[in-house]
Design an enzyme around this catalytic site. Structure first.
Site, PDB file in Angstrom:
ATOM      1  N   GLU A 122     -21.508  16.235  11.037  1.00 13.03           N
ATOM      2  CA  GLU A 122     -21.266  15.717   9.297  1.00 13.03           C
ATOM      3  C   GLU A 122     -22.574  15.107   8.811  1.00 13.03           C
ATOM      4  OE1 GLU A 122     -18.353  12.979  10.504  1.00 13.03           O
ATOM      5  OE2 GLU A 122     -16.782  14.352  10.949  1.00 13.03           O
ATOM      6  N   GLY A 124     -23.295  12.291   8.733  1.00 11.50           N
ATOM      7  CA  GLY A 124     -23.929  10.999   9.466  1.00 11.50           C
ATOM      8  C   GLY A 124     -23.641  11.251  11.112  1.00 11.50           C
ATOM      9  N   ILE A 347     -52.816  35.125  16.976  1.00 13.96           N
ATOM     10  CA  ILE A 347     -53.513  36.324  17.651  1.00 13.96           C
ATOM     11  C   ILE A 347     -53.692  37.296  16.525  1.00 13.96           C
ATOM     12  CG2 ILE A 347     -53.474  38.407  19.141  1.00 13.96           C
ATOM     13  CD1 ILE A 347     -51.924  36.524  21.163  1.00 13.96           C
ATOM     14  N   GLU A 373     -26.531  23.811  18.833  1.00 19.87           N
ATOM     15  CA  GLU A 373     -26.090  23.474  20.128  1.00 19.87           C
ATOM     16  C   GLU A 373     -26.813  22.650  21.103  1.00 19.87           C
ATOM     17  OE1 GLU A 373     -23.314  25.263  21.219  1.00 19.87           O
ATOM     18  OE2 GLU A 373     -23.156  26.119  19.247  1.00 19.87           O
TER      19      GLU A 373
HETATM   20  C1  LIG Z   1     -28.660  26.819  10.506  1.00 18.72           C
HETATM   21  C2  LIG Z   1     -27.841  25.449  11.447  1.00 18.72           C
HETATM   22  C3  LIG Z   1     -26.353  26.144  11.621  1.00 18.72           C
HETATM   23  C4  LIG Z   1     -25.605  25.147  12.277  1.00 18.72           C
HETATM   24  N1  LIG Z   1     -24.434  25.567  12.776  1.00 18.72           N
HETATM   25  C5  LIG Z   1     -23.435  24.409  13.012  1.00 18.72           C
HETATM   26  C6  LIG Z   1     -22.101  24.863  13.476  1.00 18.72           C
HETATM   27  O1  LIG Z   1     -21.586  26.075  13.227  1.00 18.72           O
HETATM   28  N2  LIG Z   1     -21.267  23.804  13.715  1.00 18.72           N
HETATM   29  C7  LIG Z   1     -21.648  22.810  13.863  1.00 18.72           C
HETATM   30  O2  LIG Z   1     -21.059  21.434  14.097  1.00 18.72           O
HETATM   31  N3  LIG Z   1     -22.915  22.223  13.520  1.00 18.72           N
HETATM   32  C8  LIG Z   1     -23.808  23.133  13.312  1.00 18.72           C
HETATM   33  N4  LIG Z   1     -25.248  22.892  12.965  1.00 18.72           N
HETATM   34  C9  LIG Z   1     -25.604  21.575  13.130  1.00 18.72           C
HETATM   35  C10 LIG Z   1     -26.491  21.163  14.221  1.00 18.72           C
HETATM   36  O3  LIG Z   1     -25.706  21.279  15.642  1.00 18.72           O
HETATM   37  C11 LIG Z   1     -27.119  19.555  14.039  1.00 18.72           C
HETATM   38  O4  LIG Z   1     -28.016  20.032  13.142  1.00 18.72           O
HETATM   39  C12 LIG Z   1     -27.883  19.387  15.188  1.00 18.72           C
HETATM   40  O5  LIG Z   1     -26.766  18.899  16.269  1.00 18.72           O
HETATM   41  C13 LIG Z   1     -28.636  18.106  15.211  1.00 18.72           C
HETATM   42  O6  LIG Z   1     -27.816  17.253  14.445  1.00 18.72           O
HETATM   43  P1  LIG Z   1     -28.451  16.334  13.047  1.00 18.72           P
HETATM   44  O7  LIG Z   1     -28.999  17.692  12.243  1.00 18.72           O
HETATM   45  O8  LIG Z   1     -27.563  15.573  12.688  1.00 18.72           O
HETATM   46  O9  LIG Z   1     -29.963  15.714  13.759  1.00 18.72           O
HETATM   47  P2  LIG Z   1     -29.936  14.348  14.320  1.00 18.72           P
HETATM   48  O10 LIG Z   1     -28.847  14.063  15.293  1.00 18.72           O
HETATM   49  O11 LIG Z   1     -29.819  13.095  13.304  1.00 18.72           O
HETATM   50  O12 LIG Z   1     -31.177  14.281  14.927  1.00 18.72           O
HETATM   51  C14 LIG Z   1     -32.640  14.154  14.273  1.00 18.72           C
HETATM   52  C15 LIG Z   1     -33.663  13.962  15.586  1.00 18.72           C
HETATM   53  O13 LIG Z   1     -33.465  12.906  16.351  1.00 18.72           O
HETATM   54  C16 LIG Z   1     -33.453  13.349  17.807  1.00 18.72           C
HETATM   55  N5  LIG Z   1     -32.687  12.657  18.491  1.00 18.72           N
HETATM   56  C17 LIG Z   1     -31.110  12.529  18.192  1.00 18.72           C
HETATM   57  N6  LIG Z   1     -30.612  11.696  19.086  1.00 18.72           N
HETATM   58  C18 LIG Z   1     -31.757  11.648  20.113  1.00 18.72           C
HETATM   59  C19 LIG Z   1     -31.773  10.834  21.352  1.00 18.72           C
HETATM   60  N7  LIG Z   1     -30.694   9.993  21.781  1.00 18.72           N
HETATM   61  N8  LIG Z   1     -33.005  10.647  22.102  1.00 18.72           N
HETATM   62  C20 LIG Z   1     -33.911  11.414  21.545  1.00 18.72           C
HETATM   63  N9  LIG Z   1     -34.205  12.051  20.341  1.00 18.72           N
HETATM   64  C21 LIG Z   1     -32.782  12.280  19.737  1.00 18.72           C
HETATM   65  C22 LIG Z   1     -33.148  14.755  17.783  1.00 18.72           C
HETATM   66  O14 LIG Z   1     -33.599  15.718  18.659  1.00 18.72           O
HETATM   67  C23 LIG Z   1     -33.779  15.325  16.307  1.00 18.72           C
HETATM   68  O15 LIG Z   1     -34.945  16.037  16.600  1.00 18.72           O
HETATM   69  C24 LIG Z   1     -25.982  23.846  12.417  1.00 18.72           C
HETATM   70  C25 LIG Z   1     -27.302  23.260  12.091  1.00 18.72           C
HETATM   71  C26 LIG Z   1     -28.258  24.467  11.305  1.00 18.72           C
HETATM   72  C27 LIG Z   1     -29.592  23.782  10.983  1.00 18.72           C
END
Ligand SMILES: Cc1cc2nc3c(=O)[nH]c(=O)nc-3n(C[C@H](O)[C@H](O)[C@H](O)COP(=O)(O)OP(=O)(O)OC[C@H]3O[C@@H](n4cnc5c(N)ncnc54)[C@H](O)[C@@H]3O)c2cc1C
Length: 396
Positions: A122, A124, A347, A373
């Site tokens: 979502e 958030g 390369i 994932e």
């Molecule tokens: C092309 C694409 C397809 C997708 N498909 C799906 C789907 O089919 N279904 C679905 O539900 N979601 C999907 N997603 C969403 C995806 O799973 C999320 O983008 C991902 O889980 C990261 O969440 P976020 O983008 O909210 O990043 P955030 O959770 O906001 O994280 C931002 C950064 O902070 C880091 N971070 C967060 N928490 C911590 C912690 N505790 N310690 C250290 N670092 C941390 C993360 O590694 C990241 O680098 C998709 C995303 C993309 C881009």
């Protein structure tokens, strides 16, 4: 003993997938540059290709089967292209995996033939899915769940016939209150406002979903368990179970791109007369050209990642718990595919970065495998917890 040597039958099955890849690549650039359009489910050459393809030898007990072969096939498929397919499987979305893992027999019967996306993320809530804020409220009078909330970045979100989506039935219960629901496209209150625009995997239809007073039958709760487990009872872990084979599969997707980059670069180096001498022995790297040495290090990185990923499949095939290893292979591959695809571009120089080749696209396409994932950072948290026996509360 683990043995990943391939039999002739294995090789024949993989060769078929690589042959499909040669055709798929003809469409890869065009699809990448026309993101707003949906690539066809079946490419024009598909019927002719399968009609003329030699019969595949039957798989016997000595051949590589189950999850290991599945992972190799994913790598070979993604060697062709990350998301364009000669003939697309139209019933294998992430939501289908959740349905198989947690659905009742009736739900599997009713929904199994549909392509189901999986919507957790979502605006958030991403890395920490326990923060899901989409709500599901039971209307006891009509026996319906009423869904309200927004989901983003849903893979196969446009093509899917329906979705397995996560919503909370009780916010005060935290992660224990989160349940999965089956929702069919066309249900009033379920809208698909837009297709997301992305760095890579542009042939994938990634969508946003909105649920506004969306009413679904009570029996659409996946698994039909309306109880809210105590935080310590592992109920949430049950929901997370669907991730255990998807992490190695995601690693394998990125490794398919890396494999393609390695093959292309090896060919270019050989054409340029660069000697790739693997027999120089210890200390012999100094006698190689800089390009050859760099390339061989990338190859070694690829092999390490591939083996870690296949090991996860082997463990799953043996029924061994592979939760931590799945995170190891995904975290390793997520970084490795970036280094390999970028290293191959370096390369090859300017041609490597040009759109003449698919190499720059493989770099963009594979980037996602370190994000969805579970990001690399989240995988490393899971590994640290597993190794040091920390709880989620100790290490977050
Ligand atoms: C092309 C694409 C397809 C997708 N498909 C799906 C789907 O089919 N279904 C679905 O539900 N979601 C999907 N997603 C969403 C995806 O799973 C999320 O983008 C991902 O889980 C990261 O969440 P976020 O983008 O909210 O990043 P955030 O959770 O906001 O994280 C931002 C950064 O902070 C880091 N971070 C967060 N928490 C911590 C912690 N505790 N310690 C250290 N670092 C941390 C993360 O590694 C990241 O680098 C998709 C995303 C993309 C881009």
């Amino acid at each position: 003993m683990i043995d990943f040597r391939l039999t002739e039958t294995d090789e024949a099955h993989l060769a078929r997938t690589f042959a499909e890849g040669e055709i798929i690549r003809r469409y890869a650039r065009e699809v990448d540059e026309n993101e707003a359009e949906m690539p066809p489910n079946v490419l024009p050459e598909a019927d002719e290709f399968y009609a003329n393809a030699p019969a595949l030898p039957e798989v016997g007990p000595e051949d590589t089967q189950g999850p290991v072969m599945m992972l190799l096939q994913i790598m070979a498929g993604n060697w062709g292209d990350y998301s364009v397919r000669l003939r697309r499987n139209t019933s294998g979305g992430l939501g289908n995996a959740a349905l198989s893992a947690a659905g009742t027999d009736e739900q599997k019967e009713k929904w199994g033939g549909l392509l189901l996306s999986m919507a957790i993320t979502e605006p958030g809530c991403g890395s920490d899915p326990s923060r899901v804020s989409t709500t599901a409220v039971l209307d006891e009078e009509t026996n319906e769940w009423v869904l309200n909330g927004e989901k983003i970045f849903v893979t196969t979100g446009i093509r899917a016939d329906g979705v397995v989506m996560w919503a909370t039935i009780d916010k005060s219960a935290g992660r224990a209150g989160i349940k999965s629901f089956l929702v069919e496209k066309g249900t009033p209150g379920f809208e698909v406002p837009h297709k997301e625009k992305k760095l890579g995997i542009r042939a994938d239809d990634t969508a946003a979903y909105v649920f506004s007073d969306c009413r679904i039958p009570r029996e659409n709760l996946l698994g039909l368990d309306e109880t809210i487990p105590k935080a310590s009872s592992g109920g949430f872990r049950g929901v997370m179970k669907t991730f255990n084979m998807t992490r190695p599969a995601t690693a394998a997707m990125g490794l398919g791109c890396a494999w393609a980059a390695i093959d292309l670069t090896r060919e270019a180096l050989e054409e340029a007369g660069v000697v790739l001498d693997y027999t120089t022995g210890p200390g012999g790297l100094g006698r190689l050209s800089a390009a050859a040495e760099k390339f061989m290090r990338l190859e070694a990185l690829f092999e390490a990642s591939k083996l870690a990923t296949l090991q996860c499949g082997w463990m799953a095939g043996k029924g061994l718990p592979n939760n931590m290893e799945s995170s190891v292979c995904k975290a390793h591959a997520g970084g490795a595919v970036r280094q390999i695809t970028q290293g191959c571009i370096e390369i090859l120089g300017s041609i490597g970065a040009s759109r003449e080749l698919l190499l720059e696209k493989w770099m963009r396409d594979s980037r996602i495998t370190d994000i969805y994932e579970g990001t690399g950072e989240i995988q490393r948290l899971i590994i640290a917890r597993g190794l040091l026996d920390y709880t989620r509360q100790d290490l977050k």
